[in-house]
Design a protein around this motif. Structure first.
Motif, PDB file in Angstrom:
ATOM      1  N   PRO A 387       0.819  -1.230   0.000  1.00  0.00           N
ATOM      2  CA  PRO A 387       0.000   0.000   0.000  1.00  0.00           C
ATOM      3  C   PRO A 387       0.850   1.276   0.000  1.00  0.00           C
ATOM      4  O   PRO A 387       0.466   2.273  -0.630  1.00  0.00           O
ATOM      5  CB  PRO A 387      -0.822  -0.125   1.291  1.00  0.00           C
ATOM      6  N   LEU A 388       2.001   1.256   0.685  1.00  0.00           N
ATOM      7  CA  LEU A 388       2.863   2.439   0.711  1.00  0.00           C
ATOM      8  C   LEU A 388       3.476   2.695  -0.672  1.00  0.00           C
ATOM      9  O   LEU A 388       3.419   3.819  -1.200  1.00  0.00           O
ATOM     10  CB  LEU A 388       3.970   2.256   1.759  1.00  0.00           C
ATOM     11  N   ILE A 389       4.025   1.641  -1.279  1.00  0.00           N
ATOM     12  CA  ILE A 389       4.565   1.772  -2.643  1.00  0.00           C
ATOM     13  C   ILE A 389       3.425   2.160  -3.590  1.00  0.00           C
ATOM     14  O   ILE A 389       3.603   2.916  -4.543  1.00  0.00           O
ATOM     15  CB  ILE A 389       5.176   0.423  -3.127  1.00  0.00           C
ATOM     16  N   GLY A 390       2.233   1.626  -3.273  1.00  0.00           N
ATOM     17  CA  GLY A 390       1.065   1.904  -4.117  1.00  0.00           C
ATOM     18  C   GLY A 390       0.657   3.368  -4.114  1.00  0.00           C
ATOM     19  O   GLY A 390       0.071   3.859  -5.073  1.00  0.00           O
ATOM     20  N   SER A 391       0.966   4.070  -3.007  1.00  0.00           N
ATOM     21  CA  SER A 391       0.625   5.497  -2.994  1.00  0.00           C
ATOM     22  C   SER A 391       1.440   6.222  -4.072  1.00  0.00           C
ATOM     23  O   SER A 391       0.964   7.167  -4.706  1.00  0.00           O
ATOM     24  CB  SER A 391       0.859   6.109  -1.603  1.00  0.00           C
ATOM     25  N   ILE A 392       2.664   5.764  -4.332  1.00  0.00           N
ATOM     26  CA  ILE A 392       3.491   6.308  -5.422  1.00  0.00           C
ATOM     27  C   ILE A 392       2.929   5.829  -6.768  1.00  0.00           C
ATOM     28  O   ILE A 392       2.771   6.608  -7.718  1.00  0.00           O
ATOM     29  CB  ILE A 392       4.957   5.812  -5.295  1.00  0.00           C
ATOM     30  N   ALA A 393       2.627   4.529  -6.809  1.00  0.00           N
ATOM     31  CA  ALA A 393       2.138   3.931  -8.067  1.00  0.00           C
ATOM     32  C   ALA A 393       0.858   4.612  -8.554  1.00  0.00           C
ATOM     33  O   ALA A 393       0.633   4.735  -9.757  1.00  0.00           O
ATOM     34  CB  ALA A 393       1.886   2.438  -7.863  1.00  0.00           C
ATOM     35  N   PHE A 394       0.035   5.061  -7.613  1.00  0.00           N
ATOM     36  CA  PHE A 394      -1.260   5.661  -7.979  1.00  0.00           C
ATOM     37  C   PHE A 394      -1.059   6.914  -8.842  1.00  0.00           C
ATOM     38  O   PHE A 394      -1.779   7.142  -9.805  1.00  0.00           O
ATOM     39  CB  PHE A 394      -2.025   6.015  -6.695  1.00  0.00           C
ATOM     40  N   ILE A 395      -0.034   7.712  -8.497  1.00  0.00           N
ATOM     41  CA  ILE A 395       0.250   8.923  -9.287  1.00  0.00           C
ATOM     42  C   ILE A 395       0.974   8.539 -10.579  1.00  0.00           C
ATOM     43  O   ILE A 395       0.648   9.055 -11.660  1.00  0.00           O
ATOM     44  CB  ILE A 395       1.131   9.910  -8.480  1.00  0.00           C
ATOM     45  N   ALA A 396       1.955   7.623 -10.462  1.00  0.00           N
ATOM     46  CA  ALA A 396       2.694   7.210 -11.661  1.00  0.00           C
ATOM     47  C   ALA A 396       1.726   6.673 -12.708  1.00  0.00           C
ATOM     48  O   ALA A 396       1.822   7.006 -13.893  1.00  0.00           O
ATOM     49  CB  ALA A 396       3.732   6.153 -11.285  1.00  0.00           C
ATOM     50  N   ASP A 397       0.755   5.870 -12.258  1.00  0.00           N
ATOM     51  CA  ASP A 397      -0.219   5.294 -13.182  1.00  0.00           C
ATOM     52  C   ASP A 397      -1.044   6.390 -13.863  1.00  0.00           C
ATOM     53  O   ASP A 397      -1.366   6.294 -15.042  1.00  0.00           O
ATOM     54  CB  ASP A 397      -1.125   4.329 -12.401  1.00  0.00           C
ATOM     55  N   LYS A 398      -1.380   7.434 -13.113  1.00  0.00           N
ATOM     56  CA  LYS A 398      -2.145   8.541 -13.697  1.00  0.00           C
ATOM     57  C   LYS A 398      -1.311   9.257 -14.766  1.00  0.00           C
ATOM     58  O   LYS A 398      -1.830   9.699 -15.783  1.00  0.00           O
ATOM     59  CB  LYS A 398      -2.550   9.555 -12.614  1.00  0.00           C
ATOM     60  N   ILE A 399      -0.022   9.367 -14.521  1.00  0.00           N
ATOM     61  CA  ILE A 399       0.850  10.028 -15.503  1.00  0.00           C
ATOM     62  C   ILE A 399       1.006   9.151 -16.750  1.00  0.00           C
ATOM     63  O   ILE A 399       0.852   9.628 -17.870  1.00  0.00           O
ATOM     64  CB  ILE A 399       2.206  10.359 -14.854  1.00  0.00           C
TER      65      ILE A 399
END
Ligand code: ZN
Length: 408
Positions: A387-399
């Motif tokens: 979930p912590l790495i996912g908080s980064i992934a959530f923005i990267a995925d949007k980009i």
């Protein structure tokens, strides 16, 4: 009326740029030739996109001599130049809110955490106290790093309305309810700010950077104080209408069971939790005096899993029961959606993976698709940190999917 949108040349160009950037970041070092092979784009198109990304300071070249794993099998010849994220490329701020811990990180588009700060707490006066803590972490970390921050993503315990950025009413969360966290943080920082369910973030971490990279459909199951799940369907995170998808802890496994705070009866969370496991240890320990758990006054989740991994009979009974509850709820999800892969993450770096083995065994006997297909149950690449790495992934995925711009 349903809207459809076409693509013009500019859109296609942008889409290709972000596809190339995604491959460079999630593969951590690929060459232009690799990208052309993976995407089907011409070498010239890939070359032009890479040149632009280098000029913009997002991507950089890395000589193969720097790479500890040369890929030319010892052949002499022209060595491909590897591409990687620039050390000056923009960053993302990720925040994870748990019931007794907040973790704030700065990471790059590849999911690498560059800076981190943790705050433990046992009570919170109100939502403002939560904001103060998150902002203190944000300011501390941004002072340490000179790279631009693109956006903030908050992964939180639920239930949430992530599309409106509101923490709704998580049970036992110090009375914090209907709290518009993203608008408050956006107002303070001026940065685009997003909210995502913690288990959904975990699922996305596995999809983008983890063990689910090449798996189109899977359920990510996160076991913490409660149980959450995230769904990846057709290679994308499925968030539902308001971001409340995956609340497996509030699916009922007993319609005649106890009342849950959510309004439903017999929810999974009421059965599969550490308090219940502890109670079971207490009840059975007179029959298993040799078990290490029998002499522990307040066994933790870690203690129980550790003993089960070492084949302790009492711990295995307790874990078996826990996994039975979880499997009943999982079967509903997996049968409904015809998903055959489960990725399990929990706060433990123990080897042994007994939970995965037991759940797989139970699902193999009961899941409809198990009659003609293998069930795959695998451990998260990130253990409890998805979930912590996912908080980064959530923005990267949007980009990468063009729903957020890389450029201000
Ligand atoms: Zn419930």
């Amino acid at each position: 009326m349903q809207k459809s949108s076409g693509s013009n040349n500019q859109d296609v160009k942008q889409k290709n740029r972000m596809l190339v950037l995604k491959l460079i970041t999630v593969n951590k070092g690929v060459s232009r030739v690799d990208i052309a092979k993976m995407t089907g784009l011409s070498k010239m198109t890939v070359g032009n996109i890479v040149t632009e990304l280098i000029e913009q300071g997002i991507v950089t070249e890395k000589n193969l001599s720097d790479n500890p794993f040369p890929q030319n099998n010892g052949n002499y010849g022209r060595k491909p130049i590897m591409l990687t994220l620039s050390p000056d490329s923009p960053c993302i701020c990720g925040m994870l809110i748990k019931r007794e811990l907040c973790q704030i990180v700065i990471g790059d588009l590849s999911g690498t955490i560059l800076e981190q700060i943790n705050y433990e707490f046992s009570s919170l006066e109100n939502g403002d106290a939560l904001i103060d803590m998150l902002m203190q972490g944000f300011q501390t970390l941004t002072a340490r790093i000179e790279r631009p921050i693109l956006a903030i993503s908050i992964a939180s315990l639920g239930p949430l309305n992530s599309s409106d950025g509101i923490i709704l009413n998580p049970p036992y969360f110090y009375g914090i309810e209907n709290f518009p966290i993203t608008s408050i943080i956006h107002k303070i920082t001026g940065l685009p700010t997003f909210l995502v369910n913690d288990a959904n973030a975990g699922a996305l971490a596995e999809k983008l950077y983890g063990i689910g990279k090449d798996i189109p459909n899977f359920t990510y199951l996160h076991i913490m104080n409660g149980i959450g799940s995230g769904l990846v369907l057709k290679d994308s995170l499925y968030e539902g209408d308001t971001g409340q998808s995956g609340e497996i802890g509030h699916t009922s496994i007993n319609f005649a069971g106890p009342q849950c705070a959510c309004g439903n009866k017999g929810c999974l969370d009421l059965y599969a939790n550490v308090d219940n496991m502890r109670q079971k240890v207490f009840e059975l320990s007179p029959f298993y005096p040799a078990s290490p758990l029998a002499s522990v006054s307040h066994p933790t989740w870690y203690d129980i899993v550790d003993c089960a991994n070492r084949k302790d009979a009492l711990a295995i009974i307790v874990i078996e029961e826990f996994c039975s509850y979880v499997s009943y709820a999982l079967i509903n999800t997996l049968n409904l959606l015809n998903i055959a892969t489960l990725i399990v993450g929990y706060d433990s770096s123990l080897n042994g993976f007994i939970i995965e083995d037991i759940i797989k065994n139970k699902l193999s006997r009961t899941l409809l698709s198990a009659n003609y297909d293998d069930i795959t149950v695998i451990h998260s690449k990130f253990n409890g940190n998805a979930p912590l790495i996912g908080s980064i992934a959530f923005i990267a995925d949007k980009i990468f999917s063009l729903s957020l711009s890389l450029f201000k």
